[in-house]
Scaffold this active site. Structure first.
Site, mmCIF file in Angstrom:
data_model
loop_
_atom_site.group_PDB
_atom_site.id
_atom_site.type_symbol
_atom_site.label_atom_id
_atom_site.label_comp_id
_atom_site.label_asym_id
_atom_site.label_seq_id
_atom_site.Cartn_x
_atom_site.Cartn_y
_atom_site.Cartn_z
ATOM 1 N N HIS A 139 0.878 -1.334 -0.029
ATOM 2 C CA HIS A 139 -0.007 -0.125 -0.031
ATOM 3 C C HIS A 139 0.777 1.273 -0.031
ATOM 4 C CE1 HIS A 139 0.813 0.728 4.439
ATOM 5 N NE2 HIS A 139 0.420 -0.573 4.491
ATOM 6 N N CYS A 161 2.452 -4.884 6.567
ATOM 7 C CA CYS A 161 2.497 -4.877 5.255
ATOM 8 C C CYS A 161 3.575 -4.048 4.674
ATOM 9 C CB CYS A 161 1.212 -3.517 5.025
ATOM 10 S SG CYS A 161 -0.055 -4.113 5.704
#
Length: 186
Positions: A139, A161
């Protein structure tokens, strides 16, 4: 002071200065070769079928039919060493997974979903009486924080992430094909 002593002292000082210049210049050169490829945009028609993350190098390389297209500098989970085992451990997983979803309305600009946890991840966590966690993504920045840009690379800050800039996730979002392999290495 004698002339010979002055020459010897000057030689020592010059050697020390040369050593310092070499010491500080070498890391800059090696960082430049890692980050430079990420500056050139991918061609509009690029199709990425494989991503390889090197956690220790903080890089993610994008491939098309075995050919390296681009290498991105990345940030990882707050506890980057080791494989993700449980929800909330702050680690980024290691192993082979797939890019299995896309979210254009993410709370972090856009994201690509990583297929963690796999069956082995689930079984290990269950044997420990814990949840393996999930929602591992590639992301961009938290919405409204895109101005940070590459400054996000100064530390590992995600919950597990893989983070890139908003511009980089736009490029990946456009180019990574569904079900592309992602291999995450230590």
């Amino acid at each position: 002071m004698k002339v010979g002593l002055k020459i010897g002292l000057a030689a020592v000082v010059l050697s020390a200065v040369a050593a310092l210049v070499f010491w500080f210049a070498a890391p800059i050169r090696s960082m430049t070769t890692v980050t430079m490829p990420s500056e050139a945009p991918l061609p509009e028609d690029a199709v990425i079928d494989r991503l390889v993350v090197h956690k220790s190098k903080r890089t993610m390389s994008a491939y098309s039919q075995g050919r390296l297209l681009k290498t991105y500098p990345i940030s990882l989970g707050k506890q980057p060493v080791g494989h993700k085992q449980f929800e909330g451990d702050g680690k980024t997983p290691e192993g082979k997974y797939r890019i299995n979803e896309r979210n254009p309305n993410s709370g972090y600009h856009k994201n690509l979903g990583v297929s963690y946890p796999n069956e082995a991840d689930k079984a290990y966590a269950a044997a420990q009486g814990k949840s393996p966690g999930g929602l591992i993504k590639i992301h961009g920045m938290k919405n409204g924080w895109g101005f940070i840009g590459k400054k996000h690379l100064q530390k590992d800050w995600t919950n597990g992430c893989i983070a890139v800039t908003d511009e980089e996730v736009d490029e990946l979002y456009r180019s990574v094909k569904h079900n592309a392999e992602i291999e995450i290495l230590p």
